[in-house]
Write an enzyme that holds these catalytic residues in place. Structure first.
Site, PDB file in Angstrom:
ATOM      1  N   ASP A  30      18.743  20.012  55.849  1.00  0.00           N
ATOM      2  CA  ASP A  30      20.166  20.367  55.806  1.00  0.00           C
ATOM      3  C   ASP A  30      20.433  21.423  56.871  1.00  0.00           C
ATOM      4  O   ASP A  30      19.665  22.369  57.041  1.00  0.00           O
ATOM      5  CB  ASP A  30      20.554  20.890  54.415  1.00  0.00           C
ATOM      6  CG  ASP A  30      22.060  20.909  54.213  1.00  0.00           C
ATOM      7  OD1 ASP A  30      22.557  20.099  53.412  1.00  0.00           O
ATOM      8  OD2 ASP A  30      22.749  21.717  54.882  1.00  0.00           O
ATOM      9  N   ILE A  31      21.541  21.254  57.578  1.00  0.00           N
ATOM     10  CA  ILE A  31      21.866  22.151  58.692  1.00  0.00           C
ATOM     11  C   ILE A  31      22.235  23.561  58.196  1.00  0.00           C
ATOM     12  O   ILE A  31      22.125  24.531  58.950  1.00  0.00           O
ATOM     13  CB  ILE A  31      23.010  21.537  59.543  1.00  0.00           C
ATOM     14  CG1 ILE A  31      22.960  22.041  60.975  1.00  0.00           C
ATOM     15  CG2 ILE A  31      24.364  21.764  58.922  1.00  0.00           C
ATOM     16  CD1 ILE A  31      23.838  21.274  61.925  1.00  0.00           C
ATOM     17  N   HIS A  99      24.384  10.952  49.543  1.00  0.00           N
ATOM     18  CA  HIS A  99      23.136  11.611  49.944  1.00  0.00           C
ATOM     19  C   HIS A  99      22.652  12.480  48.797  1.00  0.00           C
ATOM     20  O   HIS A  99      23.439  12.948  47.973  1.00  0.00           O
ATOM     21  CB  HIS A  99      23.334  12.456  51.206  1.00  0.00           C
ATOM     22  CG  HIS A  99      24.472  13.431  51.091  1.00  0.00           C
ATOM     23  ND1 HIS A  99      25.786  13.038  51.224  1.00  0.00           N
ATOM     24  CD2 HIS A  99      24.494  14.751  50.826  1.00  0.00           C
ATOM     25  CE1 HIS A  99      26.566  14.091  51.056  1.00  0.00           C
ATOM     26  NE2 HIS A  99      25.819  15.151  50.799  1.00  0.00           N
TER      27      HIS A  99
HETATM   28  P1  AMP Z   1      27.893  17.504  50.354  1.00  0.00           P
HETATM   29  O1  AMP Z   1      28.732  18.728  50.268  1.00  0.00           O
HETATM   30  O2  AMP Z   1      27.148  17.165  49.116  1.00  0.00           O
HETATM   31  O3  AMP Z   1      28.680  16.342  50.935  1.00  0.00           O
HETATM   32  O4  AMP Z   1      26.738  17.855  51.383  1.00  0.00           O
HETATM   33  C1  AMP Z   1      26.838  17.696  52.774  1.00  0.00           C
HETATM   34  C2  AMP Z   1      25.698  18.477  53.351  1.00  0.00           C
HETATM   35  O5  AMP Z   1      25.485  18.017  54.662  1.00  0.00           O
HETATM   36  C3  AMP Z   1      25.936  19.991  53.426  1.00  0.00           C
HETATM   37  O6  AMP Z   1      24.919  20.668  52.712  1.00  0.00           O
HETATM   38  C4  AMP Z   1      25.878  20.279  54.931  1.00  0.00           C
HETATM   39  O7  AMP Z   1      25.258  21.510  55.213  1.00  0.00           O
HETATM   40  C5  AMP Z   1      25.076  19.095  55.450  1.00  0.00           C
HETATM   41  N1  AMP Z   1      25.315  18.716  56.822  1.00  0.00           N
HETATM   42  C6  AMP Z   1      26.519  18.539  57.427  1.00  0.00           C
HETATM   43  N2  AMP Z   1      26.340  18.172  58.702  1.00  0.00           N
HETATM   44  C7  AMP Z   1      25.002  18.101  58.904  1.00  0.00           C
HETATM   45  C8  AMP Z   1      24.188  17.776  60.039  1.00  0.00           C
HETATM   46  N3  AMP Z   1      24.726  17.450  61.213  1.00  0.00           N
HETATM   47  N4  AMP Z   1      22.843  17.825  59.885  1.00  0.00           N
HETATM   48  C9  AMP Z   1      22.295  18.173  58.701  1.00  0.00           C
HETATM   49  N5  AMP Z   1      23.012  18.476  57.606  1.00  0.00           N
HETATM   50  C10 AMP Z   1      24.341  18.452  57.712  1.00  0.00           C
END
Ligand code: AMP
Ligand code: ZN
Length: 115
Positions: A30-31, A99
């Site tokens: 996760d970023i 996810h």
């Molecule tokens: P959700 O709020 O459950 O939809 O989770 C989305 C997750 O994706 C969050 O924890 C973000 O930090 C993560 N995220 C968003 N963009 C990226 C990216 N480019 N690479 C890795 N994680 C990401």
């Protein structure tokens, strides 16, 4: 889906720290990690909600979860992990591609959902 950030990561159009890939899913870091270890297991098929799953999708997702559980110890999650799937606005789902968050690498506190 053209505008989906996770579909773009799956296609290699956006970089990500990838820990695992097979024909069904990828696992990336996760970023914005919310624990010492924070991974996202992302099925390659684009859909947003569990409620959209076909029978075939449910088999696919079951396989993904089984693989996640097999891999977890090698990802530094040998002490256990929290498995979170946010669904919809009340859960603050920010990416409309289903996810699974894997959180761990430390003792996790209980979230206060009323905050
Ligand atoms: P959700 O709020 O459950 O939809 O989770 C989305 C997750 O994706 C969050 O924890 C973000 O930090 C993560 N995220 C968003 N963009 C990226 C990216 N480019 N690479 C890795 N994680 C990401
Ligand atoms: Zn997508």
């Amino acid at each position: 889906m053209e505008d989906c950030i996770f579909c773009k990561i799956i296609k290699g159009e956006i970089p990500a720290k990838k820990f695992y890939e097979d024909e069904l899913m990828i696992i990336i870091a996760d970023i914005a990690p919310k624990a010492k270890k924070h991974y996202l297991a992302i099925p390659k098929k684009h859909f947003k909600f569990f409620s959209e799953m076909t029978e075939e999708d449910s088999v696919m997702l079951g396989k993904c979860i089984k693989k996640v559980s097999e891999l977890a110890p090698s990802f530094g999650l040998e002490g256990g992990f929290r498995f979170v799937v946010n669904q919809g606005d009340d859960a603050i789902q920010t990416v409309p591609h289903l996810h699974m968050h894997l959180l761990g690498g430390q003792k996790l506190s209980e979230p206060d959902y009323n905050k």
